[in-house]
Enzyme design. Sequence first.
Site, PDB file in Angstrom:
ATOM      1  N   LYS A  31       0.846  -1.206   0.000  1.00  0.00           N
ATOM      2  CA  LYS A  31       0.000   0.000   0.000  1.00  0.00           C
ATOM      3  C   LYS A  31       0.879   1.254   0.000  1.00  0.00           C
ATOM      4  CE  LYS A  31      -3.953  -2.206   2.115  1.00  0.00           C
ATOM      5  NZ  LYS A  31      -4.566  -2.712   3.348  1.00  0.00           N
TER       6      LYS A  31
ATOM      7  N   GLN B   4      -4.876  -1.356   9.578  1.00  0.00           N
ATOM      8  CA  GLN B   4      -4.777  -2.698   8.992  1.00  0.00           C
ATOM      9  C   GLN B   4      -5.378  -3.742   9.939  1.00  0.00           C
ATOM     10  OE1 GLN B   4      -3.450  -3.380   5.804  1.00  0.00           O
ATOM     11  NE2 GLN B   4      -4.342  -5.387   6.217  1.00  0.00           N
TER      12      GLN B   4
ATOM     13  N   ASP C 297     -11.459   3.039   3.877  1.00  0.00           N
ATOM     14  CA  ASP C 297     -11.813   1.615   3.793  1.00  0.00           C
ATOM     15  C   ASP C 297     -13.332   1.428   3.756  1.00  0.00           C
ATOM     16  OD1 ASP C 297      -9.841  -0.275   3.521  1.00  0.00           O
ATOM     17  OD2 ASP C 297      -9.367  -0.403   5.663  1.00  0.00           O
TER      18      ASP C 297
END
Length: 297
Positions: free
Chosen positions: A54, A98, A121
């Site tokens: 990422k 994460q 997200d």
Amino acid sequence: MSAERIDGKAFAARLRERVGALAAEFETQAGRKAGLAVVLVGEDPASDVYVRSKNKATLAANMESFEHRLPADTSEADLLALVERLNADEAVDGILVQLPLPGHLDEQAIIEAIAPDKDVDGFHVINAGKLSVGRSGFVPCTPLGCMMLLADRLGDLSGLEAVVIGRSNIVGKPMAQLLLDANATVTIAHSRTKNLPDVVRRADIVVAAVGRPEMVRADWLKDGATVIDVGINRLAPETGADKGRLVGDVAFEEASARAGAITPVPGGVGPMTIAVLLRNTLVAAHRNAGLEVPEGL
Ligand code: NAD
């Protein structure tokens, strides 16, 4: 018949290129780069790989990457304090924590601490709620990526029968919502669904998000169906020559003889997730800077 292979890798590369070009324009307009903060708690090897890729993809797309690595025994109070700092930081447009987090941390509480307009997200309950009532917020990256592949392949989805296998908050439910918004007739199947093969056989569009290697067989599919395979499963060592191979939730070879189009694993849905994350971050940056979100992002 042999199905068309839906090349998610190539699609994702084009999306990343477009995001990169628009991110450069954003920098000129806003006088700063768009920024994504990624928080990793602990040393889970798979999460470490995701965070690295990422970070690399963010920099390659002309955006700023802020990586925060915290020890596995970080307290919830410390993690919440970091999220609060990132919420207040004007250089940070998107925040990603994460998952999975170490067991002593309450994932939902952490996600809900992220400012909804930085929740790239799309896991915050506000963004899930916005998706369900058709207001624009942030949509989880994997299902949004699947939707882009479907729209590219099929155009208008109105009236098509879609079956989503899996009902997780991260993939199955938002996927079903997106298909519904696109006027498909949607069925969500799951572990308690009866006669799953019969249910799947109705579908013009099948999205498999289960986590069971090669569960969906060719004879479950309607001729010509479009199949999106979200599953990422590593075959166990006892599977002989196949050991360690990555497979999806669909038996790719046999399904290819029946489907009209199908995503491979790897190289299908997987690469879309990071590309959409970058796209969501750039959308967040425009909104946070009070700029209009560019057409086609
Ligand atoms: P999850 O475990 O949260 O959900 C799995 C769903 O499958 C559940 O809703 C369950 O009801 C359903 N299910 C389980 N067994 C079933 C059965 N026998 N028949 C029908 N349904 C059944 O998983 P998830 O987070 O939604 O992920 C699903 C898969 O997608 C996993 O393989 C995961 O690795 C993969 N994934 C890939 C990406 C990506 O490509 N970037 C992103 C997220 C998830």
